[in-house]
Design a protein around this motif. Structure first.
Motif, PDB file in Angstrom:
ATOM      1  N   ASP A  73       2.436   1.282   3.681  1.00  0.00           N
ATOM      2  CA  ASP A  73       3.759   0.653   3.757  1.00  0.00           C
ATOM      3  C   ASP A  73       4.870   1.662   3.477  1.00  0.00           C
ATOM      4  OD1 ASP A  73       2.928  -2.081   4.245  1.00  0.00           O
ATOM      5  OD2 ASP A  73       2.106  -2.021   2.221  1.00  0.00           O
ATOM      6  N   LEU A  74       4.561   2.634   2.632  1.00  0.00           N
ATOM      7  CA  LEU A  74       5.532   3.696   2.312  1.00  0.00           C
ATOM      8  C   LEU A  74       4.809   4.808   1.559  1.00  0.00           C
ATOM      9  CD1 LEU A  74       7.819   2.771  -0.744  1.00  0.00           C
ATOM     10  CD2 LEU A  74       5.688   1.596  -0.255  1.00  0.00           C
ATOM     11  N   GLY A  75       5.512   5.933   1.419  1.00  0.00           N
ATOM     12  CA  GLY A  75       5.021   7.038   0.599  1.00  0.00           C
ATOM     13  C   GLY A  75       6.075   7.363  -0.441  1.00  0.00           C
TER      14      GLY A  75
ATOM     15  N   MET B 170      10.336  -0.311  -4.534  1.00  0.00           N
ATOM     16  CA  MET B 170       9.170  -1.043  -4.033  1.00  0.00           C
ATOM     17  C   MET B 170       9.272  -2.535  -4.333  1.00  0.00           C
ATOM     18  SD  MET B 170       6.454   1.946  -4.978  1.00  0.00           S
ATOM     19  CE  MET B 170       5.005   0.989  -5.188  1.00  0.00           C
ATOM     20  N   SER B 171       9.877  -2.868  -5.457  1.00  0.00           N
ATOM     21  CA  SER B 171      10.074  -4.271  -5.805  1.00  0.00           C
ATOM     22  C   SER B 171      11.031  -4.944  -4.809  1.00  0.00           C
ATOM     23  CB  SER B 171      10.618  -4.339  -7.233  1.00  0.00           C
ATOM     24  OG  SER B 171      10.934  -5.648  -7.580  1.00  0.00           O
TER      25      SER B 171
ATOM     26  N   ARG C  29       0.867  -1.191   0.000  1.00  0.00           N
ATOM     27  CA  ARG C  29       0.000   0.000   0.000  1.00  0.00           C
ATOM     28  C   ARG C  29       0.893   1.226   0.000  1.00  0.00           C
ATOM     29  NH1 ARG C  29      -3.022   1.429   4.132  1.00  0.00           N
ATOM     30  NH2 ARG C  29      -4.596   2.423   2.855  1.00  0.00           N
ATOM     31  N   VAL C  30       0.724   2.070  -0.995  1.00  0.00           N
ATOM     32  CA  VAL C  30       1.608   3.227  -1.126  1.00  0.00           C
ATOM     33  C   VAL C  30       0.796   4.505  -1.296  1.00  0.00           C
ATOM     34  CG1 VAL C  30       1.865   2.892  -3.636  1.00  0.00           C
ATOM     35  CG2 VAL C  30       3.587   4.195  -2.404  1.00  0.00           C
ATOM     36  N   ALA C  31       1.252   5.579  -0.625  1.00  0.00           N
ATOM     37  CA  ALA C  31       0.683   6.914  -0.849  1.00  0.00           C
ATOM     38  C   ALA C  31       1.611   7.630  -1.822  1.00  0.00           C
ATOM     39  CB  ALA C  31       0.605   7.676   0.473  1.00  0.00           C
ATOM     40  N   VAL C  32       1.050   8.169  -2.901  1.00  0.00           N
ATOM     41  CA  VAL C  32       1.863   8.787  -3.950  1.00  0.00           C
ATOM     42  C   VAL C  32       1.537  10.270  -4.055  1.00  0.00           C
ATOM     43  CG1 VAL C  32       2.449   8.746  -6.406  1.00  0.00           C
ATOM     44  CG2 VAL C  32       1.840   6.617  -5.260  1.00  0.00           C
ATOM     45  N   ASP C  33       2.581  11.104  -4.079  1.00  0.00           N
ATOM     46  CA  ASP C  33       2.422  12.554  -4.232  1.00  0.00           C
ATOM     47  C   ASP C  33       3.004  12.956  -5.592  1.00  0.00           C
ATOM     48  OD1 ASP C  33       2.786  15.302  -4.246  1.00  0.00           O
ATOM     49  OD2 ASP C  33       3.442  15.428  -2.160  1.00  0.00           O
ATOM     50  N   CYS C  34       2.131  13.410  -6.492  1.00  0.00           N
ATOM     51  CA  CYS C  34       2.553  13.754  -7.867  1.00  0.00           C
ATOM     52  C   CYS C  34       2.994  15.210  -8.023  1.00  0.00           C
ATOM     53  CB  CYS C  34       1.416  13.479  -8.847  1.00  0.00           C
ATOM     54  SG  CYS C  34       1.054  11.733  -9.034  1.00  0.00           S
TER      55      CYS C  34
END
Length: 453
Positions: free
Chosen positions: A240-242, A355-356, A181-186
């Motif tokens: 899990d990470l951002g 992430m991999s 589960r990842v939070a992504v900031d574009c």
């Protein structure tokens, strides 16, 4: 050699849009670059350039000016629209274009814009080529302008940039990223067009934020230069990470599940150690910059890896990689180059690779990053006019302050004072084992610089 040209800094031409970088200069850059880059390569056909842009309000204006300049010297253009910088480099190589041009000021605020150019091989231009383009801009009348059927055109694009680029990125990892589960900031920037499809392709559960650009909100309290909101979201949302990109998505920073930031040094260390284990780290070495943390060097030593240091700027990292035959290199700022898959720093590629590794490890993000212990480091940016920043260190009082700080640090640290390649700033960086001493010395030297400017 640290290259600061008349127009080109370390990352292309950059300035406040319509003031320092206006439509006329963009027109001239388009014409000069197209002429310089296509003289030898036209082979009896019209040269072709690809142009991509970020989400700034000024990008359309500069795009149109660049197109006009390029067509005026007889080159054709394909427009890629809003797309990350590394996508332009990738598509330039894939579609055998003579050059790729990106309109972006990367991590700067919206009023800035920039123009960076990739040669047909996907690499940023060498200093000599940039100097040749600068000469042509200054002697604009010498560039032959085409007439009749020789004028260039905007071609109907055969390329679907988002699909081709994200397919390519997804192919760089084995398996998928399901379960993460990842939070992504574009950053309200270029990755707004690509991230959603990419995360779907790799089956990663992503919450995507700051992907609604309006022309002026790029990098505005978001993205890799403003991690506060992402840290808070990762902690409160149990991710899990951002992952945060900058405005043109050529860099990436990561936030672990506790909200701690992992800079480019630590991301690179994790990737290098994994590549070494897989037998893929060519030469058992990677390239960092003179700004890279001494903690990274200690980690590399402990793990039997060698680090080569280049000047600051991803172009210099790349030069060193090519010279030494290494396939991994990068900067603290989050520009990481995986030469096996890309010719330039690529934020989304970096995020996927990390992430991999994280998924395969079965560990928490904080655990795989904990092995790299950064030394205390402080960087202070001092505003210095562009015409003064290169000679600043020759002033006796500045030189004396730097020498005194260096002597006080001895073997337990170092000081580095250098002009920014993209802004009217001089950066004072102090690093050492004692954080109080680091803080005091950095402020002392910055104060001396402020007093003489």
């Amino acid at each position: 050699m640290f290259h600061l040209g008349r127009y080109f800094g370390t990352d292309g031409v950059r300035g406040v849009a319509n003031s320092e970088l206006d439509a006329l200069l963009a027109f001239k850059i388009g014409a000069a670059a197209a002429y310089a880059l296509t003289q030898e390569s036209a082979h009896g056909r019209k040269a072709k350039l690809l142009i991509g842009k970020d989400t700034r309000v000024s990008s359309d204006m500069l795009e149109n000016a660049l197109v006009a300049g390029t067509c005026s010297v007889g080159a054709d253009v394909e427009l890629l629209g809003v797309i990350p910088t590394p996508a332009v480099a990738f598509l330039t190589i894939k579609h055998k274009a003579d050059a790729g041009i990106v309109i972006s000021a990367s991590h700067n605020s919206f009023e800035y814009n920039g123009i960076k150019i990739f040669a047909g091989n996907g690499y940023k231009l060498p200093d000599e080529t940039e100097a040749r383009i600068e000469d042509l801009i200054d002697d604009f009348e010498s560039i032959p302008k085409m007439t009749h059927e020789k004028i260039g055109r905007v071609l109907k694009s055969e390329i679907d940039p988002v699909v081709e680029y994200t397919d390519h990125l997804a192919d760089t990892i084995k398996g998928d990223l399901s379960g993460l589960r990842v939070a992504v900031d574009c950053a309200n920037g270029s990755s707004s067009t690509t991230v959603e499809r990419l995360m779907r392709l790799v089956e990663c559960k992503a919450e995507i934020r700051f992907y609604e650009p309006d022309g002026i909100n790029i990098n505005d309290n978001c993205g890799s230069t403003h991690l506060g909101q992402l840290k808070e979201r990762v902690r409160s949302g149990n991710f899990d990470l951002g992952v945060a990109f900058d405005g043109d998505a050529d860099r990436c920073l990561i936030v672990d599940e506790t909200g701690e930031e992992l800079d480019g040094d630590r991301i690179m260390a994790v990737c290098a150690a994994h590549m070494k284990k897989e037998g893929k780290l060519r030469g058992g070495a990677f390239v960092a910059t003179i700004l890279s943390n001494m903690g990274l060097h200690a980690y590399a030593d402990k793990n039997g890896m060698k680090i080569e240091c280049s000047n600051v700027g991803d172009r210099y990292v790349l030069e060193m990689m090519l010279k030494k035959g290494y396939i991994l290199g990068g900067e603290q700022s989050g520009h990481v180059i995986f030469l096996e898959y890309a010719s330039t720093g690529d934020g989304e590629l970096t995020a996927l690779q990390f992430m991999s590794i994280l998924k395969a490890s079965g560990k928490k993000c904080s655990e795989i990053a904990a092995e790299v212990e950064p030394w205390p480091q402080l960087m202070i940016n001092v505003k210095v006019p562009n015409d003064k920043k290169a000679t600043l260190q020759q002033l006796p009082e500045v030189k004396a302050a730097i020498d005194a700080a260096s002597a006080e640090l001895g073997n337990n640290g170092r000081i580095l004072v250098r002009p920014s390649g993209t802004e009217a700033l001089v950066r004072v960086m102090v690093e050492g084992t004692n954080s109080e001493q680091v803080d005091t010395l950095a402020k002392k030297v910055a104060k001396v610089i402020e007093s003489v400017v």
